[in-house]
Design an enzyme around this catalytic site. Sequence first.
Site, PDB file in Angstrom:
ATOM      1  CG  HIS A   1      -0.214   0.358   2.512  1.00  6.16           C
ATOM      2  ND1 HIS A   1      -0.137   1.653   2.988  1.00  6.16           N
ATOM      3  CD2 HIS A   1       0.451  -0.415   3.408  1.00  6.16           C
ATOM      4  CE1 HIS A   1       0.528   1.661   4.128  1.00  6.16           C
ATOM      5  NE2 HIS A   1       0.901   0.419   4.398  1.00  6.16           N
ATOM      6  CB  CYS A   2       1.377   4.221  -1.540  1.00  9.96           C
ATOM      7  SG  CYS A   2       0.286   4.119  -2.989  1.00  9.96           S
ATOM      8  CB  ALA A   3      -1.359   8.041   0.127  1.00  8.30           C
TER       9      ALA A   3
ATOM     10  CB  SER B   1       1.326   0.494  -3.384  1.00 11.53           C
ATOM     11  OG  SER B   1       0.159   1.115  -3.899  1.00 11.53           O
TER      12      SER B   1
END
Length: 476
Positions: free
Chosen positions: A293-295, A301
């Site tokens: 994940h990222c934001a 990601s």
Amino acid sequence: MVLINRVNIQPEELPLLYHVNSMDVYNLLQDIGSSKIIIDLRTKEQYEKNHIRTSVNIPPPPSTTPLYENGEIKEFNLSKYIGSNVTAKHWNLIFQKLIVYSDKPFLYNIDELEKTISTTTITTTATTTTTTTTTSNSIGSDQDIIKSLKVSDWDKVVLRHFLLKKKKTKVIIYQGGFDQFQKDYSFMCNPSSSPSSSSGGGGGSQLYPSEIIKDFLYLGGAENAGNRQQLINLKITHLVNMAGELDDVYPHLYKYYRANLDDRPKANIYEHFEPVIQFINDCKKQGGRVLIHCAMGISRSTTVVLAYLMKEDHMTYSDAFTFCKQKRSCINPNFGFVKQLKDYQQHLTLEWEKQEKLKKQQQQTLNINNNNTGIPLSKKLQLDVSDPLSNSSPSSPLISSTLPIPETPPAIILKNEVASPCPIKTTTSSTTINNKGQQQDKAQEEKDSIFSYADKQEKMTHPTLHSPIELPQSSL
């Protein structure tokens, strides 16, 4: 200027309908990139007991329906019946995708469906200009009246109706049936008594991460990484946090890889490719599941997921992107990350070429060694019997009671000479003639006669199979 012959340009022919599996349905439920409606064709009682979240129910007409008799309904208006559900009323104008499922697989003949739809469409078009009427079995009449509807054929009839009226909407059927989906993704199902029919298994109305690799690799955003119930439902054991602005929410519960990376084209995400791939493979060896994940689950990601697919599945960047976008339509790495992925593709291509070249060289060396192992048969025989009591070589034959065939004809032996081709040992045994007179007579016989090597072999005695060959001792 290049002129294009527009007459030869034909639009891409799309399939009549699409098929999906359980994972596809799960990912469609998380897809915010396109509008969709999910139709449940089971009975009202089955739907109220449990159903896929956000789905709407178009059940078979009840027995209280007017003109219902012996499982058949006369003069049934299907369009009006479907339109009684507010959400489904204008399905072919509002939604890009229509997913339909029941309690069992759909039984249909695709050729028959295509023929029926084609015939009905032509008939309907002709009706608008010549005011002719369609046959009694047609679904596509002006008033969408079915002369005689068998309730047992409900799934088939509704599917044909959707295909006939779909316009630009993609009709997608899930053949697994509700029970199979509930078995695979029980947290994505809700009873009608649930406070919110759109909530899912403790995850509320929030979207789950996309499933890229079945039961293993998931791609999502910060909300997914911070939702403990979603992580439990998906059985996540490892997390890859590609966002520098996000903290690891559960470092005491899960194994983390942290990148501390900004979503900027100049950010060096290349250096994280190999460590992240190693982290994911370690998770796989341990039988775990990983959330990357990222934001937002769109750029950072996504980039490392693409790198993983490129290396582990030998995909090009283009193939990996297409594969991933089918699972999560919102992916969009920034142009700097795309360039680094293409550089990584070149690196992987060189590595694969080196590996392939090394394999060919090893195969050639093996072939040469196999071709150079040819040894003359006579030498092989000598090697095999050089030590009759040794059986260290698994390929050596059992010791025979006859001597190996010499490579050259035996030499003529005079007196006490011993033929070199045959390893002969001279020993004293219990079978030696003890009578001195007999020994002298035999010695005289050896002096006066010349015999061949073969004749001499016949006079040799072999007390046992493994005893050395014995010759009579000469008194000379």
